[in-house]
Design an enzyme around this catalytic site. Sequence first.
Site, PDB file in Angstrom:
ATOM      1  N   GLU A  58       0.923  -1.113  -0.221  1.00 16.66           N
ATOM      2  CA  GLU A  58      -0.047  -0.021  -0.089  1.00 16.66           C
ATOM      3  C   GLU A  58       0.835   1.295  -0.084  1.00 16.66           C
ATOM      4  O   GLU A  58       0.836   2.392   0.702  1.00 16.66           O
ATOM      5  CB  GLU A  58      -0.785   0.047   1.136  1.00 16.66           C
ATOM      6  CG  GLU A  58      -1.802  -1.308   1.172  1.00 16.66           C
ATOM      7  CD  GLU A  58      -3.034  -1.076   2.080  1.00 16.66           C
ATOM      8  OE1 GLU A  58      -3.217  -0.137   2.991  1.00 16.66           O
ATOM      9  OE2 GLU A  58      -4.015  -1.891   1.904  1.00 16.66           O
TER      10      GLU A  58
ATOM     11  N   GLU B 280      -4.989  -8.566  -0.336  1.00 17.16           N
ATOM     12  CA  GLU B 280      -5.844  -8.358   0.845  1.00 17.16           C
ATOM     13  C   GLU B 280      -7.256  -8.179   0.653  1.00 17.16           C
ATOM     14  O   GLU B 280      -7.574  -7.442  -0.397  1.00 17.16           O
ATOM     15  CB  GLU B 280      -5.261  -7.034   1.519  1.00 17.16           C
ATOM     16  CG  GLU B 280      -3.946  -7.200   2.104  1.00 17.16           C
ATOM     17  CD  GLU B 280      -3.529  -5.995   2.876  1.00 17.16           C
ATOM     18  OE1 GLU B 280      -4.444  -5.290   3.514  1.00 17.16           O
ATOM     19  OE2 GLU B 280      -2.290  -5.652   2.992  1.00 17.16           O
TER      20      GLU B 280
HETATM   21  O1  AHR Z   1      -5.058  -5.886   7.019  1.00 18.03           O
HETATM   22  C1  AHR Z   1      -4.937  -4.918   7.615  1.00 18.03           C
HETATM   23  C2  AHR Z   1      -4.385  -3.684   6.765  1.00 18.03           C
HETATM   24  O2  AHR Z   1      -5.313  -3.158   5.850  1.00 18.03           O
HETATM   25  C3  AHR Z   1      -3.043  -3.893   6.367  1.00 18.03           C
HETATM   26  O3  AHR Z   1      -2.084  -3.849   7.324  1.00 18.03           O
HETATM   27  C4  AHR Z   1      -2.979  -2.978   5.309  1.00 18.03           C
HETATM   28  O4  AHR Z   1      -2.102  -3.336   4.363  1.00 18.03           O
HETATM   29  C5  AHR Z   1      -4.612  -2.669   4.999  1.00 18.03           C
HETATM   30  O5  AHR Z   1      -4.528  -1.381   4.821  1.00 18.03           O
END
Ligand code: AHR
Length: 522
Positions: A201, A328
Amino acid sequence: MKLIRTLFLVSAWGVAATAAAAASSDDGTVTLRVMVDQPGAKIDRNIFGQFAEHLGRGVYEGIWVGPDSPIANTRGIRNDVVAALKELHVPNVRWPGGCFADEYHWRKGIGPLAQRPATLNPNWGGVIEPNTFGTHEFMDFVQQIGAEAYLSVNVGSGTPQESADWLEYMTTSQPSALATERLRNGRPEPFGVSFLGIGNESWGCGGSMTPDYYVSQLRIYARYSRNYNAGHPMRKIAVGPDGADTGYTEAVMKAWQGRNWSWDFDGLSLHSYTVGKWPPTYRATGFGEAEYAQLIEATLRMEGLIRTHGAIMDKYDPDKKVSLVVDEWGAWLAPTPGTKEGFLEQQNSQRDAIIAALNFNTFARHADRVRMANIAQMINVLQAMILTKDEKIVLTPTYHVHRMYVPFQDATFVPVVFAAGSYVHENVTLPRIDAISARDKNGKLWVALTNIDPRRRVQIDLAAAGAKRAAGQTLSAPAIDSVNTFDAPATVAPKPIAAKSAKGRLVLELAPQSITVVALDQ
Ligand code: AHR
């Protein structure tokens, strides 16, 4: 007479779904046609990957209890968790973050446990990070569960040299100073690193970089983060889009098209959570049908995201060499009352099971581009497979879906055509049914069916697939917000389901709000 339902006519790419082909009979039975003569792409087993960040009780307590713990463990890693995860055939685990990765300094997590420094975890509750679970412990963990390692290097607050050193430490078999240090730490032979994320990110917690700035970093890190273990290839994954934002997709894929001999990558990351609204306020339990329908509607937006980013990728990479890696995804809900702020603990209900199944189906339908995905997260955090409380563990509905979908790992996608019907609640209209099919490596044909409707049972006729028998498992629940707890761990658990053909029909009855996976036999 056949009734034709056109609202949600579901087919896979390249299959002309004619109205006549997708029909339901007078009694409401839905005919599912499996297009066995039109096999698609391989459903890469890596779409069933998981994510274990140093966040809350995900790693510490969830995986690592330490070698001196009264909880049964192997070199500090809990045996009950390893046994449960082995059943899922977890293909890969992403570590150490998430946002944590861009503040992680690997050197603090090697060497004798007692000598490791305590650092801070500013992203997640500002708690102490003991560094007792570091590179060797993570590699031990993935080896114990039979998974591959997906590491994320620190681009946000680290340096290309730190990343290069980590890779050399882990992967060289030459007697360099770093390899000698690894040997002193108990590992003579190199580790195998299958996937390397270049940052996390970077548009947000990973450094708030503009797309062009990230691309300049990516080129450097991709160049110097070398894998020296020739016997164990490593694929690099670049940071990609945040949900629907296409800025990173355009910039990173354009850079990839112009790559040269000195740098390259193999995957583009996409992060998209099922949140409903931000900050996450949807309840994990005790919610009503409106919250159910809204969240399912939200999760189905994954389809549009993959299409949007996939179209941009096609522009720069028509041969689909670069994978879209949804590393994610999952439901991000209001935290469990009483849990620590920043620990992202939430219960896991039958709704989560349906969310998991629908996302797997979406990834499978895009198997030619989506070749990896990681649910967030593995244990005690967000949409977890396992919850722990001291020596107890409980398997969540999401765990059971992962287990039921194991036959789809590396199977060949087979298109299906059916009239999905519709489920309407207030102002939300959803397809009632979702389904995918695949042929496994042994030639067996599998079908996964989700009945999204929490009010209606649905009959599915599978006779058109030419099968005489269907047998497998179904996951249903007394209520859409049913959960498993430490006191009642089997409220949501798979049960056997089977049907035999009779009078030219092979009918499976799907319970409301259920997921069913069956093998078809001649
Ligand atoms: O999964 C929780 C968080 O969500 C992670 O650390 C991040 O990459 C995302 O914003």
